[in-house]
Write an enzyme that holds these catalytic residues in place. Structure first.
Site, mmCIF file in Angstrom:
data_model
loop_
_atom_site.group_PDB
_atom_site.id
_atom_site.type_symbol
_atom_site.label_atom_id
_atom_site.label_comp_id
_atom_site.label_asym_id
_atom_site.label_seq_id
_atom_site.Cartn_x
_atom_site.Cartn_y
_atom_site.Cartn_z
ATOM 1 N N LEU A 149 12.623 59.475 22.464
ATOM 2 C CA LEU A 149 13.276 60.313 23.538
ATOM 3 C C LEU A 149 13.057 59.521 24.777
ATOM 4 O O LEU A 149 13.886 59.437 25.701
ATOM 5 C CB LEU A 149 12.658 61.576 23.465
ATOM 6 C CG LEU A 149 12.865 62.648 22.466
ATOM 7 C CD1 LEU A 149 12.027 63.830 22.610
ATOM 8 C CD2 LEU A 149 14.333 62.792 22.406
ATOM 9 N N GLY A 167 7.448 56.968 29.071
ATOM 10 C CA GLY A 167 6.561 57.282 30.522
ATOM 11 C C GLY A 167 5.592 56.440 30.714
ATOM 12 O O GLY A 167 5.267 55.658 30.013
ATOM 13 N N GLY A 168 4.938 56.562 31.826
ATOM 14 C CA GLY A 168 3.674 56.011 32.134
ATOM 15 C C GLY A 168 2.579 56.064 31.154
ATOM 16 O O GLY A 168 1.829 55.235 31.066
ATOM 17 N N LYS A 196 4.408 63.092 22.905
ATOM 18 C CA LYS A 196 4.051 62.135 23.881
ATOM 19 C C LYS A 196 2.865 61.249 23.375
ATOM 20 O O LYS A 196 1.841 61.978 23.503
ATOM 21 C CB LYS A 196 3.700 62.643 25.183
ATOM 22 C CG LYS A 196 4.102 61.983 26.394
ATOM 23 C CD LYS A 196 3.878 62.756 27.681
ATOM 24 C CE LYS A 196 3.793 61.939 29.085
ATOM 25 N NZ LYS A 196 3.210 62.701 30.116
ATOM 26 N N GLY A 223 3.143 57.023 28.028
ATOM 27 C CA GLY A 223 3.435 56.394 26.512
ATOM 28 C C GLY A 223 4.725 56.705 26.155
ATOM 29 O O GLY A 223 5.606 57.130 27.003
ATOM 30 N N ASP A 264 3.176 63.600 41.188
ATOM 31 C CA ASP A 264 4.217 62.754 40.908
ATOM 32 C C ASP A 264 5.673 63.421 40.625
ATOM 33 O O ASP A 264 6.457 63.429 39.538
ATOM 34 C CB ASP A 264 3.812 62.108 39.747
ATOM 35 C CG ASP A 264 4.641 60.792 39.356
ATOM 36 O OD1 ASP A 264 5.446 60.270 40.354
ATOM 37 O OD2 ASP A 264 4.601 60.382 38.249
ATOM 38 N N VAL A 293 7.599 58.842 24.229
ATOM 39 C CA VAL A 293 7.846 60.277 23.890
ATOM 40 C C VAL A 293 8.981 60.221 22.701
ATOM 41 O O VAL A 293 9.834 59.541 22.523
ATOM 42 C CB VAL A 293 8.455 61.067 25.017
ATOM 43 C CG1 VAL A 293 8.443 62.485 24.712
ATOM 44 C CG2 VAL A 293 7.704 60.750 26.385
#
Ligand code: NAG
Ligand code: NAG
Ligand code: NAG
Ligand code: NAG
Ligand code: NAG
Ligand code: NAG
Ligand code: NAG
Ligand code: NAG
Length: 906
Positions: free
Chosen positions: A606, A609-610, A628, A612, A726, A614
């Protein structure tokens, strides 16, 4: 007409004819009575002979105006005498030129002229004669500033020549600085500096945002050797004589010339209007022409130039004699004008026109005129901007007091923050569009400061960071520092401070709003218990102290252990009531094998991200989830992972992505979230897929409002409160109903985390473009940093632009928006994909809110609660707007509304 062709491309303003001031009435008798009877007041005059020894003064030989030394008006520079070869006796060289003050030490050096009436109009005049005062025989070029605005470039072209710079301007404060700026072309110096109050009705072109810099001021037909000044001119303007029998015939009268009371009161003195020039009496042309080089090298011509021409009939016209003429300035013909006998009047251009390096004024008699034209005087000005404003006045007086106390030299001169290129060393300032700059940080580290910490630091209310480390500061830490509302960093390391740390500072440091550094202050009491006596005690006493201390520590230690045991036992099932809201564990733990099943062997990715990758997945009951999985290269360690897992499982809110479960199985770490089918807001706004239908304004507002609620919950409803850290559009996820949920709490950290005494974090985490300035600068973090990031999100929602815009230059979305909004046109920044379909009031409100959220000063930003409330209000405005067809339809497509909008107006 030949001039015309060259002017074709000039602006309309350049051709605007002079405006004729109609004679409305004959002057009231009172206007002129003053003159000649007693000298007008010199109250408010400041006349400084620069470089004159301290305590000296004298009187100008002709004007009788007293002249003082410059001591007391500046603390910079040195007195110098001009070289003997240039000294001439009076009146060939007037006394003010014999000495100068020169400023070799710093880039900017200033005089401060005090005791002004704020908001009043003044004439300022500076005179320069080099006279080889430094023996270098090098003619310098340097800049002159009126406060923080550029005034004049002093370009010395002859050692014995004198240069005059004059400006008429409204002075905003009760003092004004005149600054000389070294531009690398020689040492600045000055011979004389004058200030004269004007009436505010004089020179209407000079107002709060623009001033008039003199290029020339001439008294036509005057054959004298000296300019007319005070007392003939009550404002002490200098009218230079100009007469040339080759071109013109001088005419004059002994009768007083009154001034027309028109709309523009110029108060040209009668003595100036009593002389004029006209065409030579053998000339047939009946034309008077003035033409001169304007020497525009000195001025900024950007804002154009203004000419003021003065006329009065000086001769009694016999019978049917007529004097009527057109005045042609810069090509534009004017209405025929007949000067009135002994009544002064003026012509001027209402809008500044282009400044020309050769200026021509031509007066041509009309066909009906029996007499040639005349002209009595003129002034020519270039317009400068005075729109730049100096630093906040309270900041200025505080920092000046600090400067004096520590005898700061460096470049601490002139305005502390403005212009930006001259900011004082060690200072950082914030600049806003409307309003004065503020000092936001001071770094006086290793500055050799002696004495105690000035309490004036407590007056710098906008300050966020104060670094006084590695000085020789003594005494105690003043309590006022605790009252600085925005202070997030206070560094006192490496001084000789004593006493204890004010409790207000300790408290702020403990609740994480302040980073406080005070190491290497041997005499400072860190807390009450460790307070060391300043003088050495005898040994036996020390032994006693040590024994007592050991006993006390042992007892306390035993108590603590006991307490912990008691608490642990109690904790077994229940939590402290304060935290129960956010800390109940009901999550599900998965094994790695289970994850393989859920994701069908990690088949569908999908996103990345930082943390890992998804993956898409389905639970056994058919619920769609996002898994994730920690990547091997992820910098996030196991502790952070567990923090995230624990944090998220404890928090439940409809606008926060909820965690279905997690996995810690051998080397595998994973989080299982609810699936958000519509992806993230960033992709929705600037979709990878351009055929995507754009979000409507109402949808955008809903998403923003819901995200705000989610963040508000983190800030307000959890105990301890959480900072997301964030906040960004890619962390706002949307479900199939386009409902927003805030995701990615991986970086979140509890405010009052027990093992974290302050909230300063070891490294910057977060995303470029979203970081609040105080976080990027000092690694300071609190709820207001999230508010900043949310403001950036809101700007993206409104404009559809990325956080960093890269076209000809790289600009942050906050600056970009402020820049474009300065014109007052919001349509310019609103995302064009919304097709103009929005309630303008609601849009402005949202924009205002976004700008407030992104204020530099965290204290100026609203709370997330305010933000959520305001966005709700914007939504209501949008819903109530009945004038726009489909506005209430959550899902109306852009085709619905766009077509008719594109039709031309009929
Ligand atoms: C004023 O000027 C006259 C000559 O014009 C000169 O004799 C006199 O010394 C001057 N006064 C001063 C104070 O310099
Ligand atoms: C300038 O000249 C005056 C006398 O003419 C003298 O008193 C003064 O000390 C000189 N100043 C300097 C800086 O040389
Ligand atoms: C100063 O004036 C001279 C001419 O007088 C000109 O050539 C020079 O470029 C000027 N310097 C600056 C820095 O404007
Ligand atoms: C000053 O005058 C200029 C030109 O007329 C105008 O554009 C500007 O708005 C004025 N400023 C103020 C503060 O009135
Ligand atoms: C022309 O001017 C001179 C003085 O410049 C004067 O003597 C003479 O009378 C004038 N002639 C006429 C015709 O005005
Ligand atoms: C001004 O007059 C001079 C000669 O007197 C001429 O050469 C120049 O072209 C004129 N300039 C303009 C702008 O009319
Ligand atoms: C010139 O005089 C004539 C007749 O005396 C008059 O009709 C005309 O309006 C006058 N022109 C101007 C510009 O005053
Ligand atoms: C202050 O300046 C010093 C050296 O110039 C620097 O090491 C220090 O980091 C600065 N302090 C802050 C708070 O930026």
């Amino acid at each position: 007409m030949c001039a015309r062709s060259r002017m074709d491309r000039r602006s309309m303003a350049a051709r605007s004819p002079l405006t004729l001031l109609l004679s409305l009435a004959v002057a009231a008798a009172g206007v002129l009575q003053v003159r000649g009877q007693r000298a007008p007041s010199i109250e408010g005059f400041i006349t400084i002979d620069c470089g004159l020894p301290e305590h000296s003064s004298y009187v100008n030989n002709r004007t009788k105006i007293p002249i003082t030394s410059d001591a007391g008006f500046t603390d910079a520079g040195y007195n110098r005498n001009i070289s003997a070869e240039y000294v001439r006796p009076q009146p060939q060289l007037s006394k003010n030129y014999l000495n100068v003050r020169s400023f070799p030490d710093s880039v900017r050096s200033c005089y401060t002229l005090p005791s002004l009436v704020p908001g009043s109009k003044y004439l300022l005049r500076a005179l320069f004669m080099y006279g080889n005062y430094d023996g270098l025989d090098k003619l310098p070029v340097f800049d002159l500033y009126l406060g923080v605005n550029f005034w004049w470039r002093v370009n010395i072209s002859r050692a014995e020549g004198s240069i005059l710079a004059e400006v008429i301007a409204v002075i905003p404060d009760d003092s004004v600085q005149v600054c000389l700026v070294n531009i690398g072309l020689g040492t600045p110096f000055i011979s004389e500096l004058d200030l004269r109050p004007l009436e505010n009705t004089l020179y209407r072109q000079a107002n709060a945002t623009q001033g008039l810099v003199l290029i020339d001021r001439r008294n036509m037909g005057d054959t004298g050797n000296y300019p007319i000044r005070y007392p003939e001119d009550p404002y002490d303007r200098a009218w230079l004589p100009w007469s040339n029998p080759k071109f013109w015939l001088d005419i004059s009268t002994k009768e007083k010339v009154q001034e027309n009371i028109g709309s523009l009161r110029l108060h040209a003195p009668s003595a100036v209007l009593q002389t004029a020039v006209t065409a030579l009496n053998d000339s047939e042309s009946k034309t008077v022409k003035l033409s001169w080089k304007t020497e525009l090298d000195h001025v900024d011509r950007m804002l154009g130039c203004v000419a003021i021409l003065y006329f009065a009939e000086l001769q009694i016209l016999a019978g049917n004699a007529v004097r009527e003429f057109n005045t042609i300035v810069d090509g534009g013909p004017n209405h025929p004008y007949r000067p009135e006998y002994l009544v002064g009047d003026a012509l001027y251009n209402g809008n500044p026109h282009e400044c020309l390096s050769r200026y021509n004024i031509t007066m041509v008699a009309t066909a009906n005129s029996t007499l040639p034209p005349t002209i009595n005087a003129f002034e020519y000005f270039s317009v400068i901007s005075t729109a730049n404003v100096g630093t906040d006045l309270r900041d200025v007086s505080a920092i000046n007091a600090i400067k004096v106390k520590y005898q700061m030299k460096r470049n601490w001169m002139g305005d502390p923050c403005a212009p930006k290129s001259f900011v004082w060393d060690g200072l950082t300032c914030s600049y806003v569009l409307s309003g004065r700059p503020r000092i936001t940080s001071i770094n006086m580290s290793s500055g050799g400061l002696k004495g105690d910490i000035s309490s004036y630091f407590g007056d710098l209310k906008g300050i966020q960071s104060l670094d006084l480390s590695y000085n020789k500061l003594t005494g105690s830490i003043p309590n006022v520092l605790a009252q600085l509302p925005s202070l997030v960093l206070l560094d006192l390391t490496g001084n000789q401070l004593n006493g204890s740390i004010p409790s207000g500072l300790l408290k702020k440091s403990q609740d994480g709003t302040l980073t406080l550094r005070y190491n290497k202050n041997p005499n400072l009491c860190i807390n009450k218990n460790s307070c060391q006596p300043t003088k050495r005690e005898n040994n036996s006493k020390i032994v006693v102290y040590i024994i007592v201390s050991i006993v006390v520590v042992a007892v306390i230690g035993a108590l603590v252990v006991l307490l912990i045991l008691i608490v642990r036992k109690k904790k077994g099932s229940t939590k402290s009531s304060k935290r129960q809201d956010c800390q109940h564990l009901d999550n599900h733990r998965f094994t790695y094998n289970e994850l393989e099943t859920i994701t069908d062997n990690f088949k569908i990715v999908l996103g990345q991200g930082g943390f890992g990758t998804v993956y898409d997945g389905f639970l056994q009951d058919g619920t769609q989830v996002a898994v994730k999985l920690r990547s091997q290269s992820s910098s996030q360690d196991v502790r952070e992972f567990l923090t995230e897992a624990q944090t998220i499982t404890q928090i439940h809110h409809k606008n926060l992505v909820s965690l279905v479960g997690y996995c810690k199985d051998g080397i595998y770490l994973a989080l299982v979230y609810e699936h958000m089918s519509e992806g993230n807001l960033e992709d929705k706004l600037r979709g990878r897929n351009h055929s995507d239908v754009s979000l409507t304004w109402r949808q955008r507002l809903c998403i923003a409002q819901q995200s705000a609620q989610g963040l508000e919950y983190l800030h307000k409803s959890c105990s301890p409160p959480f900072v997301h850290r964030d906040v960004k559009t890619s962390n706002i996820l949307l479900n199939k109903n386009l409902e927003a949920k805030v995701a990615d709490f991986g970086l979140m950290k509890a405010f009052n985390n027990d093992d974290d005494t302050h909230i300063s974090t070891a490294r910057v985490i977060g995303t470029r473009g979203y970081l609040a300035p105080e976080y990027a600068l000092a690694l300071q973090l609190n709820e207001k940093s999230d508010v900043y990031s949310f403001g950036v999100v809101l700007l993206e929602v409104i404009t559809g632009q990325p956080t960093i815009l890269e076209s000809t230059e790289v600009i942050h979305i906050v600056q970009w928006a402020r820049l474009h909004l300065s014109g007052g046109n919001i349509e310019e920044v609103v995302d064009a994909r919304m097709q103009g379909d929005f309630n303008v009031n609601g849009m402005w409100k949202a924009m205002d809110l976004a700008l407030k959220c992104t204020e530099h000063d965290p204290a100026q930003r609203p709370t997330m609660t305010d933000v959520a409330v305001q966005l709700q209000y914007c939504l209501e405005l949008e819903s109530k707007d009945q004038t726009r067809g489909n506005a209430n339809n959550n899902f109306h497509m852009m085709e619905d509304s766009s077509r008719d909008r594109d039709l031309p107006m009929m």
